[in-house]
Motif scaffolding. Structure first.
Motif, short mmCIF file in Angstrom:
data_model
loop_
_atom_site.label_atom_id
_atom_site.label_comp_id
_atom_site.label_asym_id
_atom_site.label_seq_id
_atom_site.Cartn_x
_atom_site.Cartn_y
_atom_site.Cartn_z
N ASN A 1 0.60 -1.27 0.01
CA ASN A 1 -0.15 0.07 0.12
C ASN A 1 0.89 1.37 -0.03
N SER A 2 2.11 1.19 -0.26
CA SER A 2 3.19 2.14 -0.35
C SER A 2 4.40 1.66 -0.93
N SER B 1 -1.24 -5.08 3.17
CA SER B 1 -0.44 -4.55 4.44
C SER B 1 -1.23 -4.86 5.41
N ASN C 1 7.62 -8.31 -0.62
CA ASN C 1 8.29 -6.93 -0.63
C ASN C 1 8.27 -6.54 0.68
N TYR D 1 18.40 -5.92 9.52
CA TYR D 1 18.22 -5.76 8.09
C TYR D 1 19.19 -6.62 7.22
N VAL E 1 15.93 3.87 -2.91
CA VAL E 1 14.83 4.55 -3.57
C VAL E 1 14.10 5.36 -2.87
N THR F 1 11.46 6.26 -0.94
CA THR F 1 10.06 5.71 -0.47
C THR F 1 9.91 6.46 0.85
P1 NAD Z 1 7.84 1.42 2.44
O1 NAD Z 1 7.83 1.87 4.04
O2 NAD Z 1 7.52 2.31 1.73
O3 NAD Z 1 6.72 0.22 2.49
C1 NAD Z 1 7.03 -0.79 3.08
C2 NAD Z 1 5.72 -1.44 2.94
O4 NAD Z 1 5.58 -2.75 3.78
C3 NAD Z 1 4.23 -0.83 3.07
O5 NAD Z 1 3.31 -1.17 2.40
C4 NAD Z 1 3.84 -1.15 4.70
O6 NAD Z 1 2.75 -1.14 4.87
C5 NAD Z 1 4.18 -2.74 4.40
N1 NAD Z 1 4.63 -3.46 5.77
C6 NAD Z 1 5.35 -2.89 6.86
N2 NAD Z 1 5.18 -4.02 7.72
C7 NAD Z 1 3.98 -4.76 7.49
C8 NAD Z 1 3.43 -6.02 7.93
N3 NAD Z 1 3.92 -6.26 9.18
N4 NAD Z 1 2.77 -6.71 7.35
C9 NAD Z 1 2.43 -6.32 5.98
N5 NAD Z 1 2.94 -5.19 5.60
C10 NAD Z 1 4.02 -4.55 6.20
O7 NAD Z 1 9.24 0.85 2.27
P2 NAD Z 1 9.97 0.56 0.61
O8 NAD Z 1 11.27 1.49 0.65
O9 NAD Z 1 8.99 0.50 -0.39
O10 NAD Z 1 10.54 -0.95 1.08
C11 NAD Z 1 9.73 -1.90 0.48
C12 NAD Z 1 10.89 -3.25 0.18
O11 NAD Z 1 12.04 -2.61 -0.42
C13 NAD Z 1 11.28 -3.59 1.52
O12 NAD Z 1 11.58 -4.85 1.60
C14 NAD Z 1 12.71 -3.05 1.57
O13 NAD Z 1 13.60 -3.55 2.58
C15 NAD Z 1 13.08 -2.98 0.36
N6 NAD Z 1 14.33 -2.13 0.02
C16 NAD Z 1 14.01 -0.46 -0.05
C17 NAD Z 1 14.90 0.15 -0.66
C18 NAD Z 1 14.53 1.60 -0.63
O14 NAD Z 1 15.56 2.33 -0.87
N7 NAD Z 1 13.52 2.20 -0.25
C19 NAD Z 1 16.06 -0.22 -0.97
C20 NAD Z 1 16.37 -1.68 -0.94
C21 NAD Z 1 15.26 -2.47 -0.55
#
Ligand code: NAD
Length: 256
Positions: free
Chosen positions: A13-14, A35, A86, A151, A184, A186
């Motif tokens: 959702n994000s 989520s 994800n 992490y 990224v 986010t």
């Molecule tokens: P974000 O915080 O925008 O999104 C995370 C998502 O996970 C949200 O939709 C949130 O509601 C959901 N979430 C969190 N806890 C949860 C739970 N207990 N049950 C169900 N859903 C849950 O973060 P993002 O940056 O979009 O990250 C998404 C993925 O990408 C993650 O696994 C993160 O580790 C990975 N990632 C992100 C980056 C970055 O730079 N943003 C880099 C490498 C990897």
């Protein structure tokens, strides 16, 4: 086209998950977004993506920190041709001060959830005779940074599990791969900016360029659309022999 395929994207959702859900819908897949909340806006988001791309999109609440809810998400979806693990959270602290509850939550959400959803989804993929498991790991699934012990451990674990799933499905029309994004922009990353500004007494721009993108040679964030496009590629016929590996989308981070 992914018409006729059902995709489940955890934590969508994000951020990156939402970007991936949108690109899978654009490619014609039915999508389940997820989520741990159950707000009107979560369901409205599903309706908005469905409307935009003319595909079925459902929101299913499930907390990825809980084993039974991970499995129930897949069961409730009723079909799972494409599984994108994800959901993820972050916490930054030196290891000797790392809160135990944060460690447990990161391992559960960022790693264990992928075990549970994959275990529930593989029988469905086998029955359908086609499947794609895509785990969103990180550059931190291949390299490390200080203060991110949980992490980095979880993401390395996800990369390892991805290889095992690939071997266990090697002679079936199922692939399993991990995507390793660099930074990224986010909400997850946005949330780290104020603390870092305070810690180094830096402006927002300096934190982004000198701290966050320090290890990203392109000096640009990857985008959620690029991550979504990479998932769609892994679902294509061109990627049918790509399995058990990682694709970095990190502007050169892991080349350094
Ligand atoms: P974000 O915080 O925008 O999104 C995370 C998502 O996970 C949200 O939709 C949130 O509601 C959901 N979430 C969190 N806890 C949860 C739970 N207990 N049950 C169900 N859903 C849950 O973060 P993002 O940056 O979009 O990250 C998404 C993925 O990408 C993650 O696994 C993160 O580790 C990975 N990632 C992100 C980056 C970055 O730079 N943003 C880099 C490498 C990897």
């Amino acid at each position: 086209s992914l018409a006729g395929k059902t995709a489940i994207v955890t934590g969508s959702n994000s951020g990156i998950g939402l970007g991936i859900a949108r690109e899978l819908a654009r490619a014609g897949a039915s999508v389940v977004i997820n989520s741990f909340t159950d707000r009107p806006e979560d369901h409205a988001l599903a309706a908005e993506i469905a409307e935009e791309h003319g595909v079925a999109v459902r929101y299913i609440k499930a907390d990825m920190s809980k084993a039974d809810e991970c499995r129930a998400l897949v069961e409730q979806a009723g079909a799972c041709d494409i599984l994108v693990n994800n959901a993820g959270i972050q916490h930054v602290a030196p290891i000797d001060e790392f809160p135990v509850d944060k460690w447990d939550a990161i391992i559960a959400i960022n790693m264990n959830s992928a075990f549970h959803t994959t275990a529930a989804a593989l029988p469905m993929m086998r029955k359908a005779g086609w499947g794609r498991v895509v785990n969103i790991a990180s550059a931190h699934g291949l390299t490390a940074s200080p203060y991110k012990s949980a992490y980095v451990a979880a993401k390395h674990g996800v990369v390892g599990m991805t290889k095992v799933v690939a071997l266990e499905t090697a002679q079936e029309p199922i692939t399993a791969n991990a995507i390793c994004p660099g930074y990224v922009l986010t909400p997850l990353v946005e949330a780290q900016i104020p603390d870092t500004m305070k810690k180094y007494d830096m402006s927002r721009e300096d934190v982004i360029r000198q701290v966050m993108l320090e290890r990203q040679p392109s000096k640009e964030f990857a985008t959620v659309e690029q991550l979504g496009g990479t998932v769609v590629f892994l679902c294509s016929d061109a990627a049918a022999q790509i399995t058990g590996t990682t694709i970095s989308v990190d502007g050169g981070w892991t080349a350094l």
